[in-house]
Design a protein around this motif. Structure first.
Motif, mmCIF file in Angstrom:
data_model
loop_
_atom_site.group_PDB
_atom_site.id
_atom_site.type_symbol
_atom_site.label_atom_id
_atom_site.label_comp_id
_atom_site.label_asym_id
_atom_site.label_seq_id
_atom_site.Cartn_x
_atom_site.Cartn_y
_atom_site.Cartn_z
ATOM 1 N N GLY A 1 2.285 -6.119 1.585
ATOM 2 C CA GLY A 1 3.680 -6.066 0.289
ATOM 3 C C GLY A 1 4.361 -7.702 1.546
ATOM 4 N N GLU A 2 5.044 -6.741 1.149
ATOM 5 C CA GLU A 2 6.488 -7.757 1.849
ATOM 6 C C GLU A 2 7.385 -7.739 2.816
ATOM 7 O OE1 GLU A 2 9.572 -10.495 -0.640
ATOM 8 O OE2 GLU A 2 9.485 -7.817 -1.064
ATOM 9 N N ALA A 3 7.475 -7.981 3.748
ATOM 10 C CA ALA A 3 8.391 -8.276 4.928
ATOM 11 C C ALA A 3 10.334 -7.982 4.150
ATOM 12 C CB ALA A 3 8.970 -9.728 5.713
ATOM 13 N N LEU A 4 10.992 -6.556 4.701
ATOM 14 C CA LEU A 4 12.313 -6.947 4.036
ATOM 15 C C LEU A 4 13.017 -7.842 4.548
ATOM 16 C CD1 LEU A 4 12.709 -2.688 5.666
ATOM 17 C CD2 LEU A 4 12.802 -3.707 3.486
ATOM 18 N N THR A 5 13.169 -8.578 5.179
ATOM 19 C CA THR A 5 13.324 -10.221 5.478
ATOM 20 C C THR A 5 13.137 -11.259 5.039
ATOM 21 O OG1 THR A 5 11.943 -10.727 7.250
ATOM 22 C CG2 THR A 5 14.070 -10.283 8.150
ATOM 23 N N ALA A 6 12.049 -11.371 3.810
ATOM 24 C CA ALA A 6 11.609 -12.196 2.797
ATOM 25 C C ALA A 6 12.405 -11.476 1.422
ATOM 26 C CB ALA A 6 10.528 -12.215 2.730
ATOM 27 N N GLU B 1 0.859 -0.612 -0.345
ATOM 28 C CA GLU B 1 -0.209 0.023 -0.334
ATOM 29 C C GLU B 1 1.014 1.494 0.370
ATOM 30 O OE1 GLU B 1 -2.746 -0.379 3.454
ATOM 31 O OE2 GLU B 1 -3.077 -2.247 3.198
ATOM 32 N N TRP B 2 2.028 1.931 0.091
ATOM 33 C CA TRP B 2 3.354 2.149 0.212
ATOM 34 C C TRP B 2 3.183 2.399 -1.462
ATOM 35 C CZ3 TRP B 2 7.149 3.218 4.391
ATOM 36 C CH2 TRP B 2 6.365 3.662 5.984
ATOM 37 N N THR B 3 2.979 1.765 -2.080
ATOM 38 C CA THR B 3 3.556 1.600 -3.173
ATOM 39 C C THR B 3 3.126 2.873 -4.165
ATOM 40 O OG1 THR B 3 3.941 -0.113 -4.002
ATOM 41 C CG2 THR B 3 3.957 0.762 -5.503
ATOM 42 N N GLY B 4 3.647 3.457 -4.545
ATOM 43 C CA GLY B 4 3.303 5.425 -5.242
ATOM 44 C C GLY B 4 3.296 6.376 -4.649
ATOM 45 N N ARG B 5 3.209 6.789 -3.236
ATOM 46 C CA ARG B 5 2.731 7.582 -2.326
ATOM 47 C C ARG B 5 4.516 8.124 -2.477
ATOM 48 N NH1 ARG B 5 0.325 5.268 3.526
ATOM 49 N NH2 ARG B 5 0.452 7.729 3.739
ATOM 50 N N PRO B 6 3.936 9.563 -2.026
ATOM 51 C CA PRO B 6 5.405 10.966 -1.423
ATOM 52 C C PRO B 6 6.080 9.974 -0.816
ATOM 53 C CG PRO B 6 2.687 11.872 -2.403
ATOM 54 C CD PRO B 6 3.157 10.559 -1.792
ATOM 55 N N LEU B 7 7.188 10.151 -0.608
ATOM 56 C CA LEU B 7 7.912 9.534 0.426
ATOM 57 C C LEU B 7 7.829 10.894 1.561
ATOM 58 C CD1 LEU B 7 11.540 8.992 -0.637
ATOM 59 C CD2 LEU B 7 9.869 7.669 -0.219
ATOM 60 N N LYS B 8 7.346 12.582 1.288
ATOM 61 C CA LYS B 8 7.551 13.018 2.461
ATOM 62 C C LYS B 8 6.173 12.807 2.565
ATOM 63 C CE LYS B 8 8.924 17.254 0.520
ATOM 64 N NZ LYS B 8 8.841 18.749 0.412
ATOM 65 N N GLU B 9 4.726 12.443 2.284
ATOM 66 C CA GLU B 9 3.846 11.114 3.683
ATOM 67 C C GLU B 9 3.845 10.897 4.112
ATOM 68 O OE1 GLU B 9 0.120 9.112 1.187
ATOM 69 O OE2 GLU B 9 0.426 11.301 0.979
ATOM 70 N N LEU B 10 4.992 9.639 3.128
ATOM 71 C CA LEU B 10 5.235 8.332 4.230
ATOM 72 C C LEU B 10 6.136 8.886 5.301
ATOM 73 C CD1 LEU B 10 6.104 5.967 1.014
ATOM 74 C CD2 LEU B 10 4.111 6.026 2.877
#
Length: 228
Positions: free
Chosen positions: A117-122, A87-96
């Protein structure tokens, strides 16, 4: 010893302000195309046994710039794709950056699974597994290039350095930059990190006849002589 050249794709119009993630149709910008061409020039003197890429367009275009003139084909490996940011895909970094999860990503990434989405460990697991498989495929004297994404490259480097994933944010992988890892029998060696210079690979530390060196080690005492 197998040598891996890790290249981050060149700039796109979304690089920086937006988390592009796996958004389709994100191509290199004019500046990114110039970075890809410059990367190809910097490693023109290095023989490559394989050129491998994430399936996303910006990586394929960067890898193709390297392949052009070598009569080589770019092999797509899905395991080197960008992390699935959901769900973070395509969102502005300032917003995230205002999301509570953002601070966890910075300080404790091994605990992060992106919403939807995916876990960073995965992500690290599948990328490192792909590297190990490619090392076997090209062989102990092989040299190959993988074009991938910032977080993927940082995760592979963290593994090579023996760092916990929680420290991978200390590593930088800029657009168009090159990182070089040599996988020796006992341990990996990070030869270059986030480099923008011309590449000349050092010779293996083992004896010329391919036997073990006299210490049974692959690391020179005192740090080694380096290259000239």
């Amino acid at each position: 010893m197998t040598t891996l050249l890790l290249a981050r794709h060149g700039l796109t119009d979304l690089t920086g302000p937006v988390l592009a993630g796996r958004t389709p149709g994100v191509h290199l910008s004019e500046a990114g195309s110039a970075q890809a061409a410059a990367l190809a020039g910097r490693i023109a003197g290095v023989g490559l046994d394989a050129i491998v890429s994430s399936p996303l367009e910006r990586c394929r275009e960067t890898a193709q710039a390297v392949a052009d003139g070598r009569a080589a084909e770019v092999v797509i490996d899905e395991r080197f794709i960008e992390c699935g940011y959901g769900e973070w895909t395509g969102r502005p970094l300032k917003e995230l950056a205002r999301e509570p999860l953002w601070q966890v990503v910075q300080a404790h990434p091994s605990a992060v699974a992106f919403p939807g989405g995916e876990a960073l460990t995965a992500m690290q697991h599948r990328a490192v597994a792909a590297v190990r498989e490619w090392n076997e495929r090209v062989g102990e004297k092989g040299v190959y290039l993988v074009c991938s994404h910032g977080d993927v490259i940082k995760a592979i480097v963290a593994d090579a350095l023996g760092l916990h994933l929680d420290h991978f944010q200390r590593i930088t992988a800029d657009p168009g930059a090159l990182t070089v890892i040599r996988y020796a029998p006992l341990r990996p060696f990070v030869l270059r990190l986030n480099d923008m210079g011309e590449l000349r690979l050092p010779e293996d530390s083992e004896e010329k006849d391919g036997g073990e060196n006299i210490t049974g080690s692959d690391a020179a005492v005192g740090g080694g002589p380096g290259t000239t």
